[in-house]
Enzyme design. Structure first.
Site, PDB file in Angstrom:
ATOM      1  N   HIS A  10       0.986  -1.553  -0.203  1.00  0.00           N
ATOM      2  CA  HIS A  10       0.343  -0.386  -0.380  1.00  0.00           C
ATOM      3  C   HIS A  10       1.185   1.135   0.345  1.00  0.00           C
ATOM      4  O   HIS A  10       0.356   1.885  -0.986  1.00  0.00           O
ATOM      5  CB  HIS A  10      -0.977   0.071   0.872  1.00  0.00           C
ATOM      6  CG  HIS A  10      -1.649  -0.899   1.120  1.00  0.00           C
ATOM      7  ND1 HIS A  10      -2.702  -1.987   0.313  1.00  0.00           N
ATOM      8  CD2 HIS A  10      -1.847  -2.253   2.057  1.00  0.00           C
ATOM      9  CE1 HIS A  10      -3.734  -2.698   0.703  1.00  0.00           C
ATOM     10  NE2 HIS A  10      -2.706  -2.917   1.603  1.00  0.00           N
ATOM     11  N   ASP A  70      -4.684  -8.334  -2.712  1.00  0.00           N
ATOM     12  CA  ASP A  70      -5.208  -8.575  -1.611  1.00  0.00           C
ATOM     13  C   ASP A  70      -6.235  -8.867  -1.047  1.00  0.00           C
ATOM     14  O   ASP A  70      -6.770 -10.094  -1.224  1.00  0.00           O
ATOM     15  CB  ASP A  70      -4.881  -7.106  -1.382  1.00  0.00           C
ATOM     16  CG  ASP A  70      -5.660  -6.028  -0.102  1.00  0.00           C
ATOM     17  OD1 ASP A  70      -5.501  -7.287   0.928  1.00  0.00           O
ATOM     18  OD2 ASP A  70      -5.657  -5.137   0.096  1.00  0.00           O
TER      19      ASP A  70
END
Length: 455
Positions: free
Chosen positions: A271, A322
């Protein structure tokens, strides 16, 4: 596996787009020769060949939640309310359930054009928090699922020691995640031994975040690892995370990570959404790979990664699905580019220069960064690389009259998964005409797991 030969009508190689490409592989699926020619005796695959994509960030158990967290609750929904829902799902899975869910997910990844996955695996204990007899039980289930699907896998067991910055105690819902150093290293040792028996496997670690692992604890674990073992860590995903880190530690998460630990290309920062300009330049210069998950980040309302500045500073990127709200390399790359366009009110924000294809620039960047992130020998149709190849359907109406970069741009910005026709992994034809070779059996076991979880 016997040595194999494939002939591609059109292929993206390190030298660019080529016509009539013949690839020879050894018995381990590693490319030994690439030549231009007729390819007599080779298996002919129609379409447009591109290197298959690494998926560097997966939480397989979250595949269960797809479509089940899109109803607004009381108050304001956020990442933090979603996390509580996710904990509820995570507390229910048995080892058998996780294996079935992961196998289904990995089949979906292969059909989308991914050929290796980094599994960031933090379900270590039984639902009540008691340890399994084999501390690596749940991670081994993911390996079994990867074997069944035929996907490359870099297992990244998660070190999770605390519930918040400053060594806060974990909350009860995190009871399946928590490990001390000694037990965690036993998991790593067990997985490393398993990986040595399979050429598609690699092992690293995933300290969950600076919320869950202090730098001191992390340094202790890293000292016990092989020097090249990959390290993946969540960092600066949420504004609240940044604020909590500042309040507890006096520094921002990315700033703290860079100052406390020796970042290099063995690190993947998952991220890294909320960075200052100085942090962005420092992360790019560290050699670490930014593991971006644009569809999940959009779904969770995380924010927008500063990709324009980061890539201008030669920062390396990779992509991951993810939470698997979408499993599509094309969609993740599209979402990454579109986030920059929306923020800056621009177009072709990440093309890298006038006349460059945005799709090809992003695709090749994610191939390079993803292969390094997972320590997998993939990412190019060239000698020394594994024969992991995606065939785009040149007969699809969307690709009519398109070739080269235009075909790649069409896949990424329009066609998506519908254009993926065939997939090779280590020279093995895993997806044939949009059908995975074990699709029905894997789906049957997945449905059985869902029925068990509904009772």
């Amino acid at each position: 596996m016997q040595a194999t030969r494939f002939h591609f009508a059109h292929a993206l190689t390190p030298e660019g787009w080529s016509t009539g490409v013949t690839v020879e592989c050894d018995s381990h699926g590693i490319i030994t020769r690439v030549a231009i020619g007729s390819g007599a005796g080779a298996e002919r695959l129609s379409g447009i060949a591109v290197p298959a994509m690494p998926n560097v960030h997966s939480h397989a158990h979250q595949r269960l939640m797809v479509g089940l967290a899109e109803r607004a609750g009381p108050g304001s929904d956020s990442f933090w309310t979603w996390r509580e829902t996710m904990y509820g799902f995570a507390l229910r899975l048995s080892p058998e359930d996780l294996e079935a869910v992961a196998a289904q997910l990995y089949v979906e990844m292969l059909k989308a054009g991914f050929s290796a996955v980094g599994e960031f695996q933090y379900l270590h204990h039984q639902p009540d928090g008691a340890p399994y007899a084999d501390p690596a039980e749940m991670s081994l289930r993911c390996l079994a699922a990867a074997d069944r699907a035929g996907i490359g896998v870099t297992m990244l067991p998660t070190l999770y020691a605390h519930g918040g910055f400053g060594g806060q105690s974990p909350v009860p819902a995190q009871r399946r995640f928590i490990n001390g150093v000694e037990r965690f290293l036993k998991i790593v040792e067990r997985l490393t031994g398993e990986a040595g028996q399979n050429a598609l496997r690699r092992t690293g670690i995933s300290p969950h975040s600076l919320r869950a692992v202090t730098p001191e604890l992390l340094r202790e674990v890293i000292a016990a690892l092989p020097l090249e073992a990959p390290i993946h860590i969540h960092v600066a995903e949420q504004v609240r995370e940044v604020e909590d880190c500042l309040a507890s530690c006096g520094r921002r998460p990315v700033e703290m990570l860079i100052s406390e630990l020796d970042l290099s290309d063995r690190w993947t920062t998952i991220h890294a959404t909320h960075m200052t300009a100085a942090e962005t330049r420092a992360l790019a210069g560290s050699g670490a790979i930014a593991g971006l998950c644009p569809t999940t980040e959009a779904n969770l309302g995380d924010g927008i990664f500063p990709a324009v500045g980061y890539m201008a500073a030669d920062g390396a990127i990779a992509i991951g699905s993810d939470s698997h709200i979408s499993v599509s390399p094309a969609e993740d790359l599209r979402s990454l580019e579109y986030s920059q366009r929306l923020r800056d009110r621009s177009r072709n924000a990440l093309a890298g220069g006038a006349g460059h294809s945005t799709g090809r620039t992003l695709y090749e960047a994610a191939l390079r960064g993803g292969a390094r992130s997972l320590r997998q020998p993939m990412g190019a149709i060239a000698p020394g690389y594994r024969c992991d190849v995606v065939m785009l359907d040149a007969d699809h109406p969307l690709l009519a009259g398109r070739s080269g970069d235009a075909a790649l741009d069409t896949w990424i910005f329009s066609g998506g998964n519908a254009l993926v026709k065939d997939v090779l992994v280590a020279g093995r034809h895993i997806v044939k005409d949009r059908h995975h070779i074990h699709e029905e059996a894997v789906a049957r076991d997945y449905r059985a797991a869902i029925r068990r979880l509904e009772t």
